[in-house]
Design an enzyme around this catalytic site. Structure first.
Site, short mmCIF file in Angstrom:
data_model
loop_
_atom_site.label_atom_id
_atom_site.label_comp_id
_atom_site.label_asym_id
_atom_site.label_seq_id
_atom_site.Cartn_x
_atom_site.Cartn_y
_atom_site.Cartn_z
N ASP A 1 83.93 8.39 10.58
CA ASP A 1 82.50 8.30 10.92
C ASP A 1 82.35 8.19 12.42
O ASP A 1 82.89 7.27 13.04
CB ASP A 1 81.91 7.05 10.24
CG ASP A 1 80.43 6.86 10.55
OD1 ASP A 1 79.80 7.77 11.12
OD2 ASP A 1 79.90 5.78 10.20
N LYS B 1 87.34 4.13 5.50
CA LYS B 1 86.57 4.91 6.49
C LYS B 1 86.92 4.37 7.86
O LYS B 1 86.85 3.16 8.10
CB LYS B 1 85.08 4.74 6.19
CG LYS B 1 84.16 5.20 7.32
CD LYS B 1 82.71 5.27 6.84
CE LYS B 1 81.77 4.59 7.82
NZ LYS B 1 80.37 4.66 7.39
N GLU C 1 81.79 12.20 9.08
CA GLU C 1 80.40 11.74 9.00
C GLU C 1 79.73 11.76 10.37
O GLU C 1 80.27 11.23 11.34
CB GLU C 1 80.42 10.31 8.41
CG GLU C 1 79.03 9.74 8.16
CD GLU C 1 79.08 8.32 7.60
OE1 GLU C 1 80.19 7.83 7.24
OE2 GLU C 1 78.02 7.69 7.53
N ASP D 1 74.48 11.03 7.94
CA ASP D 1 73.94 9.68 7.77
C ASP D 1 72.64 9.59 8.57
O ASP D 1 71.55 9.82 8.04
CB ASP D 1 74.99 8.66 8.26
CG ASP D 1 74.48 7.23 8.36
OD1 ASP D 1 73.36 6.95 7.91
OD2 ASP D 1 75.21 6.36 8.89
N SER E 1 84.72 0.09 5.62
CA SER E 1 84.55 0.76 6.91
C SER E 1 85.30 -0.06 7.95
O SER E 1 85.03 -1.25 8.13
CB SER E 1 83.06 0.81 7.23
OG SER E 1 82.85 1.31 8.52
N LYS F 1 86.09 4.36 11.90
CA LYS F 1 85.13 4.68 12.94
C LYS F 1 85.87 5.45 14.04
O LYS F 1 86.99 5.03 14.43
CB LYS F 1 84.55 3.39 13.53
CG LYS F 1 83.64 2.66 12.56
CD LYS F 1 82.38 3.47 12.35
CE LYS F 1 81.35 2.70 11.57
NZ LYS F 1 80.12 3.47 11.38
N GLY G 1 76.33 1.25 4.36
CA GLY G 1 76.05 -0.17 4.53
C GLY G 1 75.72 -0.44 5.98
O GLY G 1 76.04 0.34 6.88
N LYS H 1 71.44 5.35 2.88
CA LYS H 1 71.17 3.94 3.21
C LYS H 1 69.68 3.73 2.99
O LYS H 1 68.87 4.32 3.72
CB LYS H 1 71.49 3.66 4.68
CG LYS H 1 72.96 3.60 5.03
CD LYS H 1 73.11 3.36 6.51
CE LYS H 1 74.57 3.38 6.92
NZ LYS H 1 74.71 3.68 8.35
O1 NPG Z 1 80.27 -2.17 5.31
O2 NPG Z 1 78.18 -2.59 5.67
C1 NPG Z 1 79.28 -2.12 6.00
C2 NPG Z 1 79.38 -1.43 7.32
C3 NPG Z 1 79.55 0.05 7.15
O3 NPG Z 1 80.23 1.33 9.01
C4 NPG Z 1 79.33 0.77 8.44
N1 NPG Z 1 78.08 0.72 8.92
O4 NPG Z 1 77.31 3.41 11.04
O5 NPG Z 1 77.33 3.23 8.91
C5 NPG Z 1 77.42 2.73 10.03
C6 NPG Z 1 77.70 1.25 10.18
C7 NPG Z 1 76.54 0.43 10.69
C8 NPG Z 1 76.73 -0.92 10.92
C9 NPG Z 1 75.28 0.96 10.89
C10 NPG Z 1 75.71 -1.72 11.39
C11 NPG Z 1 74.24 0.15 11.37
C12 NPG Z 1 74.46 -1.18 11.61
#
Ligand code: NPG
Length: 368
Positions: A188, A161, A213, A238, A135, A163, A290, A262
């Protein structure tokens, strides 16, 4: 199993690069770790909550507080405790899914360790390695984004991915497509758009994305269904998917064709497994999200991601994508894959030196 102690430990582990999303910029992962001690074994769980309530209503101090005052005492009173007893014991309390998940995972880890069973096996895993994506946060410029994406592709990640947020969407996606061709790519939005943006979001259809997403608000299933009817790009949810029932509803409404699971967001690995099963029954592919977990949380996510319904690479990246020093033995990418832990329980535990270095506070919870 009988609980004899529960320790809450807050760690702050610096990230190798700042991670910017529509809801904020992280430079450090603050994580609450739950360690349960029982008459049979110890177990660990990592809480997904962050320093501030920006991704979800939960945050580290609130998670520690609700665990201390309510959740741990309720579970400590269960006579023959195993992980399946945790959710029923907590059924009277509202919300706080990430805190519940951390406690349930620690109990599950202890229970499985006592019986010598790996988490992957307990959940029904069918593979020993999982394909990994990465990500990529919002960067200060498109050249900086292309550098970051190029580095991750060189490292072997199997999907990217990005953001996105209003003002950072079509152009960065176009730039990545032009530079890197037909690499598996998805975006996302973390709820950053509104129903007024549906036509704008439809412009993303030009780029052959695997999925878009969570563009709209957590409670806007109807808006997602309307968007899904307008786009050819599949919608993935999500934040909106908080339970197996929420997943079933979203699928029935046509609000998503893919689900990000998650475990922290849904209250634990047992509910995550149920979401996987609901989605599989509807032929809806899932993937493992994640929340910048340390190796403790990542190990358990890898076990989940080895189930058969996980049909896209997840945000289950290697330790070095996040941390110069992880809390556990580092997870290393091999041909774009990470190994599923094979030891009992989650299969890893924090390394004492790293735990010492990154701990900012530790308390034993009175068991009531
Ligand atoms: O690789 O763990 C990872 C991060 C993936 O983008 C990611 N996480 O919105 O999904 C999300 C975001 C996130 C990060 C969500 C921190 C919550 C806390």
């Amino acid at each position: 199993m009988k609980l004899t102690g529960v320790e809450l430990r807050t760690v702050r582990v610096p990230l190798v690069t700042p991670f910017r999303t529509s809801f904020g910029t992280e430079t450090v992962r603050e994580a609450l770790l739950v360690r349960v001690v029982s008459d049979e074994a110890e177990g660990w769980g990592e809480c997904g909550a962050d320093t501030a309530p920006l991704y979800s209503p939960e945050y580290t101090h609130a998670a520690a507080d609700v665990l201390t005052r309510f959740l741990v005492p309720a579970v400590a009173g269960v006579p023959e405790l195993d992980a399946h007893q945790v959710a029923p014991a907590l059924a009277g309390f509202k919300g706080h899914r990430m805190a519940r998940a951390a406690l349930e995972t620690a109990v599950l880890d202890a229970d499985l360790r006592a019986r010598g069973v790996p988490l992957a096996h307990a959940l029904g895993a069918v593979r020993s390695t999982v394909p990994c994506g990465v990500s990529v946060g919002i960067t200060e410029s498109i050249p900086a984004l292309l550098d970051a994406v190029g580095g991750y592709l060189d490292a072997g990640y199997l999907r990217i991915k990005l953001k996105i947020e209003p003002g950072w969407d079509v152009e960065p996606v176009r730039a990545v497509r032009e530079r890197f061709g037909d690499v598996p790519l998805q975006v996302d939005a973390n709820t950053a758009y509104s129903r007024a943006d549906l036509r704008h979001l439809a412009r993303l259809d030009d780029f052959g994305l695997l999925m878009l997403e969570q563009p709209l608000a957590v409670d806007d299933l109807l808006g997602h269904a309307r968007l899904a009817a307008l786009l050819t790009t599949p919608i993935c949810l999500d934040e909106s998917i908080t339970s197996a029932r929420a997943a079933a509803d979203a699928i029935a409404l046509g609000a998503c064709r893919v689900v990000n699971i998650k475990p922290g967001r849904v209250g634990g690995y047992l509910e995550a497994r149920r979401i996987h099963d609901v989605c599989a029954a509807h032929d809806v592919p899932v993937w493992c999200g994640g929340m910048l977990e340390t190796g403790v949380g990542r190990a358990a996510n890898l076990a989940l991601a080895a189930l058969p319904g996980f049909r896209f690479p997840g945000d289950t990246s290697a330790s070095e994508r996040y941390y110069a020093t992880d809390l556990t033995e580092p997870f290393r990418l091999v041909d774009g894959h990470l190994p599923v832990p094979t030891g009992p329980g989650i299969g890893v535990a924090p390394l004492p030196d790293a735990l010492e270095e990154f701990t900012t506070g530790a308390t034993w919870v009175p068991l009531g």
